[in-house]
Design an enzyme around this catalytic site. Sequence first.
Site, PDB file in Angstrom:
ATOM      1  N   CYS A 162     -28.636  -8.164 -35.889  1.00 29.58           N
ATOM      2  CA  CYS A 162     -27.878  -7.211 -36.906  1.00 29.58           C
ATOM      3  C   CYS A 162     -26.904  -6.160 -36.564  1.00 29.58           C
ATOM      4  CB  CYS A 162     -29.510  -6.441 -37.473  1.00 29.58           C
ATOM      5  SG  CYS A 162     -30.214  -7.534 -38.415  1.00 29.58           S
ATOM      6  N   GLN A 213     -34.227  -2.501 -34.664  1.00 27.21           N
ATOM      7  CA  GLN A 213     -32.948  -2.717 -33.826  1.00 27.21           C
ATOM      8  C   GLN A 213     -32.642  -2.815 -33.272  1.00 27.21           C
ATOM      9  OE1 GLN A 213     -31.573   0.528 -32.317  1.00 27.21           O
ATOM     10  NE2 GLN A 213     -33.087   1.965 -32.884  1.00 27.21           N
ATOM     11  N   SER A 214     -32.225  -4.468 -34.180  1.00 28.37           N
ATOM     12  CA  SER A 214     -32.087  -5.491 -33.926  1.00 28.37           C
ATOM     13  C   SER A 214     -30.601  -5.588 -33.331  1.00 28.37           C
ATOM     14  CB  SER A 214     -32.339  -6.301 -35.385  1.00 28.37           C
ATOM     15  OG  SER A 214     -31.873  -7.749 -34.813  1.00 28.37           O
ATOM     16  N   ASN A 215     -30.495  -6.495 -32.610  1.00 27.22           N
ATOM     17  CA  ASN A 215     -28.931  -6.645 -31.837  1.00 27.22           C
ATOM     18  C   ASN A 215     -28.323  -7.730 -32.726  1.00 27.22           C
ATOM     19  OD1 ASN A 215     -29.550  -4.824 -29.258  1.00 27.22           O
ATOM     20  ND2 ASN A 215     -31.072  -6.471 -28.641  1.00 27.22           N
TER      21      ASN A 215
END
Length: 326
Positions: A74, A70-72
């Site tokens: 990325c 859930q990378s912000n």
Amino acid sequence: MKTKLIACETPITRLKVVETLLQTPFSIFCKHDELTGFLTSGNKVRKLEYLLYDAMKKGADTVLTCGGIQSNHCRATAIAARELGLDSVLFLRKKEGVSLQANLLLDYMVGSTVVFVSEEEYRDMDAIFAREKTRLEKAGKKPYVIPEGGSNALGALGYVDAVKEISRQIDLDEVSAVFCAVGSAGTYAGLLAGLKLARSNARVIGVNVTTTPAESHREKTLGLIKGMSRYGLCPKIREEEIEIAEGFQGPAYAVPSTEDLDLIRTLARRSAFFLDPVYTAKAFRGCLHISRERFRSRNVLFIHTGGLFALFHDPQRFADQTTRVI
Ligand SMILES: Cc1ncc(COP(=O)(O)O)c(C=O)c1O
């Protein structure tokens, strides 16, 4: 030089309702970097202004980067790249039971190529990036690699600029401490360098939200600040000025503690101040705790670094569902 992704200065507000609610013996100001954009919200956008400019200057047509599922970072990279006409390949650390929600949903919606990698594979991201770069080059593409969190010396310049923005908005001499979350340390390094260059005496305190030891974040911070000399910046930082606070990580990276969840729910319900469960709730708890002990009757500045799409991942955690029946 950088490309413009942030439309205007993000506001600084005093969190008066929070001060009253939590009876803080200090004043809390917040730099709202959750408002750097809508879909490109958060701290990463400041780094991407530099990184994507560099990518385009080098003729890239595809950016590669990596992060948690859930990378912000990325998500912001994928969306900003798409706005600029670039493709993106995202290497995401896979967890059990991947669900198409929040940041991951947005990654797919802008047509990123998502590649899931195991925890073990992720430890050797450099090799994965190198293989993918070669593969794309053979296919006639021009790839550009952005490291995890956008945290290299170039990306960290985004937060040196943020300090210039802050100093136009408030009197830095009146600020005793600046707090932010520490994930890959680029935001912290940029803030520390920027405040040093602005001759501020404020303590710059990073709150570690990862399982990486504070010592590694300190070394990385020093390396990033040294690397800024390539861009003509040479702030002199003494080792003791690097302060990474431990004890607020909760059970694990991206797993909020009961206190984090309570804080998120309480501040939303009582003051419409939103924190995310991975970074800002932990950092804000650190800010409150440390300021109670060390900054009584002073002003502290919390950098809200965004991450709010995480509220839409497993959302049952964040609201008491009281529905009135008519
Ligand atoms: C919302 C949010 N806050 C804070 C951070 C930490 O910033 P940095 O990686 O620059 O330490 C990140 C990314 O890791 C983030 O996504």
